[in-house]
Design an enzyme around this catalytic site. Structure first.
Site, PDB file in Angstrom:
ATOM      1  N   GLN A  14      -2.966   2.810   9.793  1.00 44.60           N
ATOM      2  CA  GLN A  14      -1.615   2.953   9.209  1.00 44.60           C
ATOM      3  C   GLN A  14      -0.728   3.820  10.099  1.00 44.60           C
ATOM      4  O   GLN A  14       0.493   3.656  10.118  1.00 44.60           O
ATOM      5  CB  GLN A  14      -1.699   3.584   7.812  1.00 44.60           C
ATOM      6  CG  GLN A  14      -2.262   2.682   6.721  1.00 44.60           C
ATOM      7  CD  GLN A  14      -3.758   2.802   6.573  1.00 44.60           C
ATOM      8  OE1 GLN A  14      -4.457   3.164   7.528  1.00 44.60           O
ATOM      9  NE2 GLN A  14      -4.282   2.504   5.406  1.00 44.60           N
ATOM     10  N   ARG A  72      -7.210  -0.856  -7.239  1.00 48.07           N
ATOM     11  CA  ARG A  72      -7.479   0.322  -6.393  1.00 48.07           C
ATOM     12  C   ARG A  72      -7.549   1.550  -7.316  1.00 48.07           C
ATOM     13  O   ARG A  72      -6.671   1.725  -8.159  1.00 48.07           O
ATOM     14  CB  ARG A  72      -6.386   0.540  -5.323  1.00 48.07           C
ATOM     15  CG  ARG A  72      -6.373  -0.520  -4.233  1.00 48.07           C
ATOM     16  CD  ARG A  72      -5.492  -0.104  -3.053  1.00 48.07           C
ATOM     17  NE  ARG A  72      -6.205   0.729  -2.105  1.00 48.07           N
ATOM     18  CZ  ARG A  72      -5.622   1.340  -1.058  1.00 48.07           C
ATOM     19  NH1 ARG A  72      -4.318   1.215  -0.872  1.00 48.07           N
ATOM     20  NH2 ARG A  72      -6.337   2.068  -0.225  1.00 48.07           N
ATOM     21  N   ASP A 119      -2.140  10.500  -2.621  1.00 45.16           N
ATOM     22  CA  ASP A 119      -2.351   9.489  -3.664  1.00 45.16           C
ATOM     23  C   ASP A 119      -2.520  10.108  -5.029  1.00 45.16           C
ATOM     24  O   ASP A 119      -2.380   9.429  -6.048  1.00 45.16           O
ATOM     25  CB  ASP A 119      -3.563   8.631  -3.317  1.00 45.16           C
ATOM     26  CG  ASP A 119      -3.209   7.687  -2.191  1.00 45.16           C
ATOM     27  OD1 ASP A 119      -3.150   8.151  -1.034  1.00 45.16           O
ATOM     28  OD2 ASP A 119      -2.937   6.519  -2.470  1.00 45.16           O
ATOM     29  N   ARG A 175       0.840  -1.187   0.000  1.00 47.51           N
ATOM     30  CA  ARG A 175       0.000   0.000   0.000  1.00 47.51           C
ATOM     31  C   ARG A 175       0.877   1.240   0.000  1.00 47.51           C
ATOM     32  O   ARG A 175       2.089   1.153   0.178  1.00 47.51           O
ATOM     33  CB  ARG A 175      -1.020   0.001   1.162  1.00 47.51           C
ATOM     34  CG  ARG A 175      -0.523  -0.637   2.422  1.00 47.51           C
ATOM     35  CD  ARG A 175      -0.049   0.146   3.589  1.00 47.51           C
ATOM     36  NE  ARG A 175      -0.246   1.539   3.529  1.00 47.51           N
ATOM     37  CZ  ARG A 175       0.726   2.419   3.638  1.00 47.51           C
ATOM     38  NH1 ARG A 175       1.987   2.016   3.804  1.00 47.51           N
ATOM     39  NH2 ARG A 175       0.483   3.696   3.603  1.00 47.51           N
ATOM     40  N   GLY A 176       0.177   2.398  -0.195  1.00 46.10           N
ATOM     41  CA  GLY A 176       0.923   3.635  -0.376  1.00 46.10           C
ATOM     42  C   GLY A 176       1.107   3.820  -1.875  1.00 46.10           C
ATOM     43  O   GLY A 176       1.477   2.862  -2.590  1.00 46.10           O
ATOM     44  N   ALA A 177       0.855   5.032  -2.366  1.00 52.54           N
ATOM     45  CA  ALA A 177       0.789   5.263  -3.809  1.00 52.54           C
ATOM     46  C   ALA A 177       2.041   4.793  -4.574  1.00 52.54           C
ATOM     47  O   ALA A 177       1.925   4.004  -5.523  1.00 52.54           O
ATOM     48  CB  ALA A 177       0.492   6.742  -4.062  1.00 52.54           C
ATOM     49  N   LYS A 201      -5.329   9.850   2.394  1.00 53.24           N
ATOM     50  CA  LYS A 201      -6.056   8.977   3.314  1.00 53.24           C
ATOM     51  C   LYS A 201      -7.189   9.710   4.031  1.00 53.24           C
ATOM     52  O   LYS A 201      -7.026  10.856   4.449  1.00 53.24           O
ATOM     53  CB  LYS A 201      -5.057   8.417   4.332  1.00 53.24           C
ATOM     54  CG  LYS A 201      -5.606   7.521   5.396  1.00 53.24           C
ATOM     55  CD  LYS A 201      -6.430   6.381   4.879  1.00 53.24           C
ATOM     56  CE  LYS A 201      -5.734   5.518   3.860  1.00 53.24           C
ATOM     57  NZ  LYS A 201      -6.680   4.608   3.123  1.00 53.24           N
TER      58      LYS A 201
HETATM   59  O1  MRU Z   1      -4.777   3.118   1.855  1.00 57.77           O
HETATM   60  P1  MRU Z   1      -3.302   3.382   1.878  1.00 57.77           P
HETATM   61  O2  MRU Z   1      -2.635   2.902   3.103  1.00 57.77           O
HETATM   62  O3  MRU Z   1      -2.651   2.885   0.602  1.00 57.77           O
HETATM   63  O4  MRU Z   1      -3.167   4.960   1.851  1.00 57.77           O
HETATM   64  C1  MRU Z   1      -1.897   5.527   1.759  1.00 57.77           C
HETATM   65  C2  MRU Z   1      -1.903   7.002   1.833  1.00 57.77           C
HETATM   66  O5  MRU Z   1      -2.926   7.638   1.935  1.00 57.77           O
HETATM   67  C3  MRU Z   1      -0.573   7.699   1.685  1.00 57.77           C
HETATM   68  O6  MRU Z   1      -0.568   8.901   2.380  1.00 57.77           O
HETATM   69  C4  MRU Z   1      -0.295   7.992   0.202  1.00 57.77           C
HETATM   70  O7  MRU Z   1      -0.492   6.850  -0.585  1.00 57.77           O
HETATM   71  C5  MRU Z   1       1.085   8.501  -0.008  1.00 57.77           C
HETATM   72  S1  MRU Z   1       2.302   7.260   0.259  1.00 57.77           S
HETATM   73  C6  MRU Z   1       3.811   7.959  -0.021  1.00 57.77           C
END
Ligand code: MRU
Length: 349
Positions: free
Chosen positions: A199, A92, A240, A49-51, A251
């Site tokens: 998270q 996603r 994201d 997870r995370g962009a 998030k």
């Molecule tokens: O649902 P997630 O845990 O994938 O959400 C992640 C976030 O919202 C992060 O802030 C975003 O992806 C940036 S990660 C460098």
């Protein structure tokens, strides 16, 4: 950060191994990805997870899947690649990096001049590795651009995890923290828990603590009081997707933090690599927001907090309007309003 901290993604001799982040911090377990369906499920379940990390994982994952199709005739291989990439991309919707990384591979396949499947496959692997390596460098660049924002003894609030676990490097929001810490600066990070999937507590507070950074965990509903107490000098979050007018998807809960920060006159920064900037989308109302299963809200980790019949809402992300954003920290520099002009100027080429 310490070199033995687990990385989100391991690419080893053509095998893709993903750290199952749903089990962190209590269990560090890697799963080998062997099919498009498995990768789809890993991304959808937030094992990775995370962009930036889902973009990297998708690129490697597509290579793994296409290696299983290496026997196909070249044109068929090209068609199959589009089908598999589009399937992985549907796991996603909000983080633009997923689409961005897969598009890079799709475009290489579409324009590859030599009708040789093995050579194309090798080229795809080198592109996935480049995406991974570039992300590491982009994180460092973000950190260098934002380092001057971190002054001695300052308090920084963050939300969700835009850390090493979300990227191929030292994170986005966390990048200046890691660099400042390495320089011996003293500062405090306040990590919002980030309901419903935690998270902030499971990932951000853990990774910063492991790095020796002073981190304090709070539940999301404590953010206002913590700002009111004077403990917070700035907010830095990840994102994201940043769109052309500077609206920012991140998030769920980020919007509330931005509104609070404005009320308390605290600068609100968003950190992201260029791969997260989507100039094709005009404003935040056009960003697809992932809606997740209500059971994530009804409880956590198999523990029910209410009964199954209770209705829920569960958007995974919200959109913070550009007017609440003090600056967007990228590897190329810190962009401020007017975002339409300034983002275009920085990223047009
Ligand atoms: O649902 P997630 O845990 O994938 O959400 C992640 C976030 O919202 C992060 O802030 C975003 O992806 C940036 S990660 C460098």
């Amino acid at each position: 950060m310490s070199s033995d901290f687990p990385t989100a993604i391991r690419w080893e001799k053509g095998e893709l191994w993903l750290l199952d982040q749903t089990r962190l911090p209590h269990s560090v377990n890697y799963e080998k990805q062997e099919s498009a369906q498995q990768l789809f499920d890993s991304i959808h379940a937030l094992k990775v997870r995370g962009a930036p990390a889902i973009g990297i994982a998708a690129a490697y994952g597509l290579c793994v899947v296409m290696a299983q199709h290496r026997h196909l005739a070249f044109a068929e291989f090209q068609r199959e690649l589009i089908t598999q990439a589009d399937f992985i991309n549907s796991s996603r919707p909000t983080a633009v990096n997923l689409q961005w990384a897969l598009e890079r591979l799709k475009s290489i396949a579409a324009t590859f001049t030599e009708p040789d499947t093995a050579k194309l496959l090798a080229r795809l692997v080198s592109e996935a590795e480049a995406i991974h390596d570039e992300d590491k460098a982009l994180c460092k660049g973000i950190g260098e651009q934002a380092l001057a924002l971190i002054t001695d003894d300052c308090g920084i609030m963050t939300h969700c995890n835009a850390g090493a676990l979300a990227t191929g490097g030292i994170g986005t929001a966390t990048a200046p923290m890691y660099l400042a810490h390495a320089n011996g600066q003293k500062f405090r990070v306040f990590s919002n828990e980030t309901r419903p999937l935690l998270q902030g507590s499971r990932l951000t507070s853990w990774e910063l603590h492991c790095a020796g950074i002073d981190v304090t965990l709070l539940t999301d509903n404590m953010a206002a009081q913590t700002m009111a107490s004077g403990a917070i000098d700035m907010v830095i979050v990840g994102t994201d997707r940043v769109v052309a007018n500077g609206d920012v998807a991140n998030k769920i809960g980020t919007l509330g933090v931005a509104i609070l920060a404005r009320h308390y006159n605290i600068p609100f920064y968003v950190a992201c690599p260029s791969s997260t900037v989507d100039l094709q989308t005009a404003n935040g109302s056009l960003i697809p927001i992932e809606q997740r299963n209500g059971d994530e809200v009804r409880g956590f980790g198999g523990q029910k907090a209410t009964i199954d019949e209770i209705k829920t809402i569960n958007p995974a992300f919200d959109v913070t309007p550009a007017e609440l954003v003090s600056g967007i920290i990228t590897e190329k520099g810190i962009v401020s309003a007017p975002y339409n002009e300034n983002l275009k100027a920085l990223f047009a080429h």
